[in-house]
Design a protein around this motif. Structure first.
Motif, short mmCIF file in Angstrom:
data_model
loop_
_atom_site.label_atom_id
_atom_site.label_comp_id
_atom_site.label_asym_id
_atom_site.label_seq_id
_atom_site.Cartn_x
_atom_site.Cartn_y
_atom_site.Cartn_z
N ASN A 55 0.83 -1.21 0.00
CA ASN A 55 0.00 0.00 0.00
C ASN A 55 0.87 1.25 0.00
OD1 ASN A 55 -2.33 -1.47 0.00
ND2 ASN A 55 -2.80 -1.17 2.15
N LEU A 56 0.31 2.34 -0.51
CA LEU A 56 1.02 3.61 -0.58
C LEU A 56 0.67 4.47 0.63
CD1 LEU A 56 0.39 4.40 -4.37
CD2 LEU A 56 2.29 3.15 -3.33
N LEU A 57 1.68 5.07 1.23
CA LEU A 57 1.47 5.88 2.42
C LEU A 57 2.21 7.19 2.27
CD1 LEU A 57 0.48 6.29 5.31
CD2 LEU A 57 2.51 5.05 6.11
N GLY A 58 1.47 8.29 2.34
CA GLY A 58 2.05 9.61 2.22
C GLY A 58 1.75 10.45 3.43
N HIS A 59 0.69 11.30 3.35
CA HIS A 59 0.35 12.21 4.44
C HIS A 59 -0.62 11.63 5.46
CE1 HIS A 59 1.61 16.28 2.45
NE2 HIS A 59 2.57 15.38 2.44
N SER A 60 -1.11 10.42 5.25
CA SER A 60 -2.00 9.82 6.24
C SER A 60 -1.27 9.70 7.57
CB SER A 60 -2.47 8.44 5.79
OG SER A 60 -3.31 8.54 4.67
N ASP A 61 -2.00 9.94 8.66
CA ASP A 61 -1.38 9.96 9.99
C ASP A 61 -1.59 8.62 10.68
OD1 ASP A 61 0.28 11.62 11.33
OD2 ASP A 61 -1.27 12.87 12.22
N HIS A 62 -0.50 7.91 10.96
CA HIS A 62 -0.58 6.60 11.61
C HIS A 62 0.45 6.53 12.73
CE1 HIS A 62 -3.19 4.70 8.55
NE2 HIS A 62 -2.56 5.49 7.70
N PRO A 63 0.08 6.00 13.89
CA PRO A 63 1.03 5.87 15.00
C PRO A 63 1.99 4.70 14.78
CG PRO A 63 -1.06 4.89 15.61
CD PRO A 63 -1.28 5.53 14.26
N LEU A 64 3.02 4.66 15.59
CA LEU A 64 3.97 3.55 15.53
C LEU A 64 3.31 2.26 16.00
CD1 LEU A 64 7.18 5.19 17.07
CD2 LEU A 64 6.64 4.88 14.64
N THR A 65 3.71 1.16 15.40
CA THR A 65 3.33 -0.15 15.92
C THR A 65 4.23 -0.47 17.11
OG1 THR A 65 4.93 -1.27 14.49
CG2 THR A 65 2.71 -0.93 13.60
N ARG A 66 3.99 -1.59 17.77
CA ARG A 66 4.87 -1.99 18.87
C ARG A 66 6.30 -2.19 18.37
NH1 ARG A 66 2.94 -6.89 22.57
NH2 ARG A 66 1.29 -5.33 22.91
N ALA A 67 6.43 -2.82 17.21
CA ALA A 67 7.76 -3.00 16.63
C ALA A 67 8.38 -1.66 16.26
CB ALA A 67 7.70 -3.91 15.41
N GLY A 68 7.55 -0.75 15.73
CA GLY A 68 8.04 0.58 15.36
C GLY A 68 8.55 1.35 16.55
N ALA A 69 7.86 1.24 17.69
CA ALA A 69 8.32 1.90 18.91
C ALA A 69 9.65 1.30 19.37
CB ALA A 69 7.27 1.76 20.01
N SER A 70 9.81 -0.01 19.21
CA SER A 70 11.08 -0.65 19.57
C SER A 70 12.20 -0.17 18.66
CB SER A 70 10.94 -2.18 19.48
OG SER A 70 10.02 -2.66 20.43
N GLN A 71 11.89 -0.01 17.37
CA GLN A 71 12.89 0.53 16.44
C GLN A 71 13.27 1.96 16.82
OE1 GLN A 71 10.49 -0.01 12.98
NE2 GLN A 71 11.36 -2.02 12.47
N ALA A 72 12.28 2.75 17.23
CA ALA A 72 12.55 4.13 17.65
C ALA A 72 13.44 4.16 18.89
CB ALA A 72 11.23 4.85 17.92
N ARG A 73 13.17 3.28 19.85
CA ARG A 73 14.01 3.23 21.05
C ARG A 73 15.42 2.77 20.72
NH1 ARG A 73 9.04 1.44 23.37
NH2 ARG A 73 9.58 -0.74 22.95
N ALA A 74 15.53 1.87 19.74
CA ALA A 74 16.85 1.37 19.35
C ALA A 74 17.70 2.46 18.71
CB ALA A 74 16.71 0.18 18.39
N VAL A 75 17.11 3.25 17.81
CA VAL A 75 17.89 4.33 17.19
C VAL A 75 18.16 5.44 18.20
CG1 VAL A 75 15.95 5.68 16.24
CG2 VAL A 75 18.16 5.69 15.07
N ALA A 76 17.25 5.63 19.16
CA ALA A 76 17.49 6.60 20.22
C ALA A 76 18.69 6.20 21.06
CB ALA A 76 16.25 6.73 21.11
N ALA A 77 18.80 4.90 21.36
CA ALA A 77 19.96 4.42 22.12
C ALA A 77 21.24 4.57 21.31
CB ALA A 77 19.73 2.96 22.50
N ARG A 78 21.14 4.37 19.99
CA ARG A 78 22.32 4.53 19.12
C ARG A 78 22.80 5.98 19.14
NH1 ARG A 78 25.94 5.95 16.62
NH2 ARG A 78 26.74 5.29 14.58
N LEU A 79 21.87 6.93 19.18
CA LEU A 79 22.21 8.35 19.15
C LEU A 79 22.55 8.90 20.53
CD1 LEU A 79 19.44 9.61 16.70
CD2 LEU A 79 21.91 9.75 16.30
N ALA A 80 22.17 8.21 21.58
CA ALA A 80 22.30 8.73 22.94
C ALA A 80 23.69 9.30 23.26
CB ALA A 80 21.91 7.66 23.96
#
Length: 248
Positions: free
Chosen positions: A18-43
């Motif tokens: 599916n195509l996704l542009g400006h539609s607003d969607h929250p992070l999935t559980r896996a997406g939140a884990s990915q966000a925390r992982a990159v946050a730890a990488r940048l910390a």
């Protein structure tokens, strides 16, 4: 100056095919884990200002990153704000009437595909925008961020048809840094611009949810230090997607 580019974590709208542009969607559980992982990488590299697309999947990712620095810096320290700055110019491509539709529907539109083949950068999506329009607004946002935090005046150099100079800063402060959290399209637009990628190869580069890239400005040059680093995401294997989508 260093500019870290982060693709948001996977969202509920990132459905294969599916195509996704400006539609607003929250992070999935896996997406939140990915966000925390990159946050730890940048910390250990911060604190630094964080800018993000105003779409929720990017804002939530940026909040994870900013929180990593919130407890380690005193309020008022330059570049230590725990509140990401939302910027609509960092949004994904506007897909117009194709928002949320399938990749198969897009491919079945013979007229649109024929136009895209002739001019892939300047052909707008029906009711949406063209890649060139998206790239122009994204590069304008990047230019402002670099000038704001780089510490020196922007160089007056040719812009190769875009709104950010190729050399951006004459002599940036080496210690300056900022983070941009956006989407695959905008990050691709930034990297392709500074790499000088040909139009016919524009779609060859792509990024991973939670992937990290780095640009560095110094003495009138922009260096691409690395693209789509994903070592911090080893616990989150990516799925292969049939007909890898351009718009996510």
């Amino acid at each position: 100056m260093k500019l870290y580019l982060v693709r948001h974590g996977a969202s509920t709208g990132n459905t294969p095919g599916n195509l996704l542009g400006h539609s607003d969607h929250p992070l999935t559980r896996a997406g939140a884990s990915q966000a925390r992982a990159v946050a730890a990488r940048l910390a250990p590299l911060g604190p630094m200002p964080v800018y993000c697309s105003d779409l929720v999947r990017a804002r939530e990712t940026a909040q994870h990153i900013a929180r990593m620095w919130a407890g380690t810096s005193s309020e008022g320290r330059a570049g230590s704000s725990a509140v990401p700055v939302n910027d609509s110019r960092l949004r994904e491509l506007s897909l117009g009437s194709y928002e949320g539709r399938s990749w198969d529907e897009y491919l079945a539109d013979e007229d649109l595909n024929a136009a895209m083949i002739v001019d892939p950068l300047h052909t707008p999506m029906p009711g949406g925008e063209s890649v060139a329009q998206m790239q122009e607004r994204v590069l304008a946002a990047v230019h402002e961020i670099v000038v704001r935090h780089g510490g020196k005046e922007a160089a007056q150099q040719g812009d190769c048809g875009a709104s950010v100079p190729l050399g951006a800063l004459q002599c940036s402060e080496a210690s300056a840094a900022a983070c941009v959290v956006a989407h695959d399209g905008p990050i691709r637009a930034i990297l392709n611009h500074f790499l000088g990628v040909r139009v016919d190869r524009w779609w060859a580069l792509t990024t991973t949810h939670g992937g990290l890239s780095l640009l560095e400005w110094s003495h009138g040059w922009v260096n691409v230090r690395f693209v789509n680093e994903i070592g911090h995401l080893e616990a989150f294997p990516t799925r292969s997607v049939r007909r890898t989508g351009r718009y996510k």
